[in-house]
Structure formats: C-alpha cells, structure tokens
Scaffold this active site. Sequence first.
Site, PDB file in Angstrom:
ATOM      1  N   HIS A  66      35.982  13.749   0.515  1.00 41.75           N
ATOM      2  CA  HIS A  66      36.242  12.426  -0.072  1.00 41.75           C
ATOM      3  C   HIS A  66      36.659  11.472   1.049  1.00 41.75           C
ATOM      4  CE1 HIS A  66      36.077  13.973  -4.239  1.00 41.75           C
ATOM      5  NE2 HIS A  66      36.571  15.068  -3.707  1.00 41.75           N
ATOM      6  N   ARG A  68      36.794   8.053   0.571  1.00 42.22           N
ATOM      7  CA  ARG A  68      37.586   6.988  -0.085  1.00 42.22           C
ATOM      8  C   ARG A  68      37.091   5.569   0.113  1.00 42.22           C
ATOM      9  NH1 ARG A  68      39.375  10.658  -3.345  1.00 42.22           N
ATOM     10  NH2 ARG A  68      41.181  11.848  -2.708  1.00 42.22           N
ATOM     11  N   ASP A 156      31.353  14.425  -8.993  1.00 38.57           N
ATOM     12  CA  ASP A 156      32.600  15.098  -8.587  1.00 38.57           C
ATOM     13  C   ASP A 156      33.822  14.205  -8.749  1.00 38.57           C
ATOM     14  OD1 ASP A 156      34.071  17.376  -7.452  1.00 38.57           O
ATOM     15  OD2 ASP A 156      34.560  15.903  -5.921  1.00 38.57           O
ATOM     16  N   HIS A 236      33.778  23.779  -5.605  1.00 41.73           N
ATOM     17  CA  HIS A 236      35.120  24.398  -5.523  1.00 41.73           C
ATOM     18  C   HIS A 236      35.434  25.430  -6.598  1.00 41.73           C
ATOM     19  CE1 HIS A 236      35.669  20.917  -8.149  1.00 41.73           C
ATOM     20  NE2 HIS A 236      35.894  20.065  -7.160  1.00 41.73           N
ATOM     21  N   ASN A 282      42.751  19.743  -7.619  1.00 42.78           N
ATOM     22  CA  ASN A 282      41.870  20.085  -8.722  1.00 42.78           C
ATOM     23  C   ASN A 282      40.577  20.692  -8.192  1.00 42.78           C
ATOM     24  OD1 ASN A 282      40.906  20.296 -11.284  1.00 42.78           O
ATOM     25  ND2 ASN A 282      40.355  18.139 -11.503  1.00 42.78           N
ATOM     26  N   ASP A 309      36.860  20.148   0.482  1.00 39.94           N
ATOM     27  CA  ASP A 309      37.304  19.223  -0.575  1.00 39.94           C
ATOM     28  C   ASP A 309      38.407  18.317  -0.026  1.00 39.94           C
ATOM     29  OD1 ASP A 309      37.552  17.871  -2.951  1.00 39.94           O
ATOM     30  OD2 ASP A 309      38.439  19.532  -4.070  1.00 39.94           O
ATOM     31  N   PHE A 327      45.569  14.388  -7.887  1.00 35.99           N
ATOM     32  CA  PHE A 327      45.131  15.697  -7.397  1.00 35.99           C
ATOM     33  C   PHE A 327      44.506  15.556  -6.015  1.00 35.99           C
ATOM     34  CE2 PHE A 327      44.860  16.208 -12.032  1.00 35.99           C
ATOM     35  CZ  PHE A 327      45.355  17.485 -12.230  1.00 35.99           C
ATOM     36  N   GLY A 328      44.729  16.529  -5.139  1.00 38.25           N
ATOM     37  CA  GLY A 328      43.967  16.575  -3.891  1.00 38.25           C
ATOM     38  C   GLY A 328      44.820  16.841  -2.676  1.00 38.25           C
TER      39      GLY A 328
HETATM   40  N1  LIG Z   1      39.846  17.787  -5.597  1.00 36.43           N
HETATM   41  C1  LIG Z   1      40.860  17.014  -5.871  1.00 36.43           C
HETATM   42  O1  LIG Z   1      41.959  17.507  -6.088  1.00 36.43           O
HETATM   43  N2  LIG Z   1      40.739  15.668  -5.918  1.00 36.43           N
HETATM   44  C2  LIG Z   1      39.540  14.927  -5.755  1.00 36.43           C
HETATM   45  C3  LIG Z   1      38.727  14.818  -6.999  1.00 36.43           C
HETATM   46  C4  LIG Z   1      38.299  16.102  -7.566  1.00 36.43           C
HETATM   47  O2  LIG Z   1      37.408  16.763  -6.998  1.00 36.43           O
HETATM   48  O3  LIG Z   1      38.820  16.480  -8.611  1.00 36.43           O
HETATM   49  C5  LIG Z   1      39.893  13.527  -5.306  1.00 36.43           C
HETATM   50  O4  LIG Z   1      38.997  12.680  -5.242  1.00 36.43           O
HETATM   51  O5  LIG Z   1      41.062  13.280  -4.990  1.00 36.43           O
HETATM   52 ZN   LIG Z   2      35.942  18.105  -7.610  1.00 41.20          ZN
END
Ligand SMILES: NC(=O)N[C@@H](CC(=O)O)C(=O)O
Ligand SMILES: [Zn+2]
Length: 429
Positions: A66, A68, A156, A236, A282, A309, A327-328
Amino acid sequence: MGTWIVNGKMLDGDNRLVNKNILIENGMITSITEPKEGPDNQSDGHERIDAKGQLIAPGLIDMHVHLREPGFEHKETIATGTRSAARGGFTTIACMPNTRPVIDTPETVRYILDKAETEGVVRVLPYGCITDNQLGRELTDFEALKDAGVFAFTDDGVGVQSAQMMKDAMAKAAELGMPIVAHCEDNTLVVGAPVNEGAFSRKHGLKGIPNESEAIHVGRDILLAEATGVHYHVCHVSTEQSVRLIRQAKQLGIKVTAEVCPHHLLLSDEDIPGLDANWKMNPPLRSPRDVQACIKGIEDGTIDIVVTDHAPHSEEEKAKGMQAAPFGIVGFETAFPLLYTHFVLKGKWTLQFLLDRMTVKPAEVFGLSWGTLQEGAAADLTLIDLDTEKEVNPAEFLSKGRNTPFTGWKLKGWPTRTIVAGQVVWSEA
Ligand SMILES: NC(=O)N[C@@H](CC(=O)O)C(=O)O
Ligand SMILES: [Zn+2]
C-alpha cells in the site's frame, strides 16, 4: 561504461553460494563470470562495486503493498514508499488500489505510473479495482484499466461481498487473460471486530474476526474460479481452513495461487503484548495452529509467494488504540531479515527456498520478466549482508510508517544496496 559487481556471492540454483562477478551495462546484466576470469586483473574501463563477500540476490519482488498515494500522503507517498521498498531490497512492487480516489479509472492508473516514473525509485505495478469505488456494486472498465497499465484486478482492503459480482469479474478477467486477486473477507462475519476471535479477544473483551470470514470467501472463489477458468490469487492467507481449501483446489487443477505475509508466519495472537495497535492488521494475527498451517502451506507449495502487505499508518492514527486504529503494519524494511533469521538461520528453509518465494515465484505467478540473475536479464539486484546482526529500529525506516510489531528484534540478512535497471537506488550509509 558499465559496472562490475565484484567480490559477491550468488546462489547457484542448488543452494550453494559461489563467488561471481557481474557486469552491468545499459541496465542489463551482460556478463556473469568466475572471479579469476573477471575484472580484477583486467583494466576494462568499467566501474567497480565491491560486494565485500555479500550475497548478490535478484531484486526482491513484493506483490502486495500500500503506497497510499493519491489521497493519504500523510501515511506514505510513492516517493517514500518506493525508498522504503528499496531499503528492504525490493526492486519491483505491486501497489494496491485502496487509495483516494481508488484506482478505478485510467486517469488514476496514469497518475500513479507518472508519479512512480518521476518520484519513485523501484518498479511500481498498479493493481486496478474490481468494482467502482471498491463498493462492490458495479464492475470497473477492465479493458480500459488494462490498456492504462494495470496487471491484475483486486478490491484489496475489502472483500467482494456478492458472489455474482465476483463471478462476473472472474469471467471478464479470464477473457482478458488477467488475474483476479482477492482480499477474502465476508463482512457479515466480522462486524466491528479488531482482532482474531480467540484467546486474545476473549481476554480483552473484544469482538473477534473468525477464521471463517476469510475461508468462506476462499472456498466460494475457488468454485467460481473453477467455473470461469480465471487465474485466482488469494491475498494474505492467514487461516488453516484457507490453506486446506487452496491445497485441495490445486490438487484438482484449479488455477489458484496464494501469498502469505511474514507476520502470519512468525506471530500469533498469543504474542500480542496488550492493546497496542502496532499488532493490529487485517487479516489479524491468528492462533498458533493457523501459523503452523501457513508455514506448512508455504513449505509444501500450497502457498506460492511471500508478500509484505506493507500498510503504513501515522502514529496519531495508531495511537487511537486497538479498537479504533486502522488495520495494517509496515513490512518492506523487515521482511527479508525476519524470514532469513527465523527460517533460514534456524535450518528450516534453505536460502534458495526463501529467495525463490520473494523473486522467481512472484515473477512466475504473475508472468513478470524480473526476478532472476542471468545474462540478458534486467539488472535488478540486491546485495545482502548475511552476517551482521542488527536490531529493528523503526526510527531508521524510510517509510513514513513506524507501525511495526517487530521493534527491537535482533536480525541478520540486511540488504545493503539495491540496484534497479543498473542504477543504485539505495545504499547503506
Ligand atoms: N492489511 C491491512 O491491515 N490493511 C490494509 C488494507 C487491507 O488489506 O485490509 C490497509 O490498506 O491499511
Ligand atoms: Zn488486504
């Protein structure tokens, strides 16, 4: 003028480290030689990079990240995210479309490709959304997104909730020869839950995310992939049940591939020290039994590749606590040393096994032309110091994100220099 990388070691395909010199010219590997025939006793006019006995690996490939941008530049940008990737040894990364706007139009695809070209330092492959705005209501224009440069489709960040929508997406993607990449999550099973359903959620009185919320989509989608003939890739993987379903599907010859993250191979919900959102991602950290199933899954080939991820968030956002924080966790700058230290150095995996899952295999799964070191290939490579132990220190990250559960872990296998198309894009100070 070209560049010789001298005094490095390469894997020979059979997990043996052999001394090699590599010549890079015009962004390509043009020669791989035994050191004695190499440049040391030649004055051939090329530059030299001294690899100091370190591993010369193909540039690592991360198919789930990601970045962003656009929209959440306070978390990460293409400039910072690609530098973070480079510091982690990655030379090619595939960025997820849950930006703002999401990547559901050719304009946004072009915006990302332009930014990556002008401000990025590694190769960036954009995913396109499956549905408009990732709302699950209408398919995006797959042809237009493909023409603009996406290599696969995914929503995703969220699961595609409607089976009919997913089936239509798969049929269309199959027609175009493109993969469908799925974040597997049934929303009706996870309402408002921040962590895995299990020991940790019960202890802290939190709602839990059950294993079925992931596996139910995996099972559904495997049936739809069988019906449509699409290449279906599972994001994932975190549960025993998903691993089981993917293993069966592969045995049946259904075109399914899968990925796993370092944190799902190394941590369970029993390791979470308390209500610290740097342990919130997540899918969530699952039970030790699920961790063992994921390890077995990658070891027996059920799971094909490792991805990070990489999901940066700001400290303010993560300070909101386990329930409210997003999440992340970040992943680029710890992925290789984590797996090298905890699987290769502990004798569970060979170095070749690990590297293949971060180079050759992702290239194979998605039909990319990178991921190998050979004459005639693009000069994407990473030097890795296999010996020096260092602690994970988020203050050193080039990512804007500091959100990691691995702070203070003592690891070996740190990248020291990353080269993309013959250009050094990052090197240790
Ligand atoms: N993996 C994560 O915990 N977060 C991801 C989104 C996602 O894949 O759920 C995010 O964009 O922050
Ligand atoms: Zn995801």
